[in-house]
Design a protein around this motif. Sequence first.
Motif, PDB file in Angstrom:
ATOM      1  N   CYS A 153       0.842  -1.200   0.000  1.00  0.00           N
ATOM      2  CA  CYS A 153       0.000   0.000   0.000  1.00  0.00           C
ATOM      3  C   CYS A 153       0.877   1.250   0.000  1.00  0.00           C
ATOM      4  O   CYS A 153       1.772   1.400   0.824  1.00  0.00           O
ATOM      5  N   THR A 155      -0.102   4.347   0.474  1.00  0.00           N
ATOM      6  CA  THR A 155      -0.496   5.336   1.472  1.00  0.00           C
ATOM      7  C   THR A 155       0.292   5.165   2.769  1.00  0.00           C
ATOM      8  O   THR A 155       0.755   6.124   3.366  1.00  0.00           O
ATOM      9  N   CYS A 156       0.437   3.920   3.204  1.00  0.00           N
ATOM     10  CA  CYS A 156       1.083   3.666   4.501  1.00  0.00           C
ATOM     11  C   CYS A 156       2.431   2.983   4.349  1.00  0.00           C
ATOM     12  O   CYS A 156       3.059   2.612   5.334  1.00  0.00           O
ATOM     13  N   CYS A 206      -4.722   2.528   8.303  1.00  0.00           N
ATOM     14  CA  CYS A 206      -4.573   3.268   7.040  1.00  0.00           C
ATOM     15  C   CYS A 206      -5.912   3.288   6.316  1.00  0.00           C
ATOM     16  O   CYS A 206      -6.552   2.251   6.174  1.00  0.00           O
ATOM     17  N   THR A 208      -6.559   3.626   3.235  1.00  0.00           N
ATOM     18  CA  THR A 208      -6.552   2.982   1.912  1.00  0.00           C
ATOM     19  C   THR A 208      -6.658   1.472   2.021  1.00  0.00           C
ATOM     20  O   THR A 208      -7.468   0.832   1.350  1.00  0.00           O
ATOM     21  N   CYS A 209      -5.831   0.871   2.887  1.00  0.00           N
ATOM     22  CA  CYS A 209      -5.778  -0.595   2.931  1.00  0.00           C
ATOM     23  C   CYS A 209      -6.468  -1.144   4.174  1.00  0.00           C
ATOM     24  O   CYS A 209      -6.479  -2.357   4.385  1.00  0.00           O
TER      25      CYS A 209
HETATM   26 ZN   LIG Z   1      -2.242   1.321   3.761  1.00  0.00          ZN
END
Ligand SMILES: [Zn+2]
Length: 379
Positions: A153, A155-156, A206, A208-209
């Motif tokens: 991911c 994002t994180c 996170c 996103t995930c």
């Molecule tokens: Zn993430």
Amino acid sequence: MASRPDHYRTLGVDKKASADEIKKAYRKLARQYHPDRNPGDKAAEAKFKEISQAHDVLSDPEKRKQYDQGTGPFAAGPGGGFGGFGNFDFDASSMGDILSNLFGGGGGGGTRTRGGQPRPERGQDLETEVSITFDQSVSGAQIPLSVPTSTTCNTCNGTGARPGTSPTVCPRCQGRGIETEGQGMFSISQPCPRCGGSGTIIEDPCPTCHGAGAVRTVKRYRVNIPAGVREGSRIRLPGKGEPGRRGGPPGDLYVVTHVMASPVFKRKGDNVEVEVPLSIPEALRGAEVEVPTLNGRKTLRVKPGTSHGTVRRLRGEGPPRLGGSGRGDIHYRFTIDVPSKLDKEQKAAVENLSKVLNGNPRARLFAGTGAASAEGGNE
Ligand SMILES: [Zn+2]
Ligand SMILES: [Zn+2]
């Protein structure tokens, strides 16, 4: 004193259940009651422990025998009751294996060393199938491929925690990932139900995930299919499988080839076979006939009097041997083409032929059997 737990009942299996049945039952239940799936559910947690204990005993042939016989650590205590759970030497690393398999975490190695820090985990292998033509299987090809997989991911960066935060040490197990209950002889260790054995928890996942650290994606590749592959060949693409966890290496991608049938060439092991029809006169008189090869045409000399099913081999004209040297052969199998209808002129010609070619080819079927004559055939 605890009463003797019925491990068979816990797993819902028969006393005579095979090791495989026990494993299956355990996996199903462990999946159902795993703390990751039932956060905060104390009953599920207790059930998960019971299941783990039952599996620990019944999956080990020696422990199972002692348990069945009520001997060893399972011997009845002085008071007549059951002497506790026995000395559970819970192997956390093998537990990690089982759990990671259950939850798709990858096949390679345990997730941690006993009581140590979580260790890197190799990503799962992936398998996909490609369809190729016969020609492509012989000469090789580049095939575009789309593979559903996951990727770290962005994002994180794979931590699973909201950017700006980070996973914290699990307060329940202090990061050990396992939990021990009881003391000495009667202690039981098992994966920490709070963190599922990872040793860390994510308080602010996170967005996103949702804490997984990875997202689903489709990767596109162009795969080089080597010349000589067959139906069901497996091509390994190292490192193109699922990504590893905690810095572990990625798994591999296996591409399995499905070769579409050719109307002309039939694959037989390292060789290919081609059926070559001959007309009756060609089979009788011999001929020179043109046949297809894997890269063009060739003229074959057919001997006079060639019978149906005769095979001619052209050595080294077949497909390349995969991963080996040289090529296989082409086998040309002659068949005799018999017209299903004859015009008037052909009928007359056959009539003439039958007058001069009038032996009985079946006579040898009856030689020495005492049934050589047609009249005696019904005895
Ligand atoms: Zn993430
Ligand atoms: Zn924990």
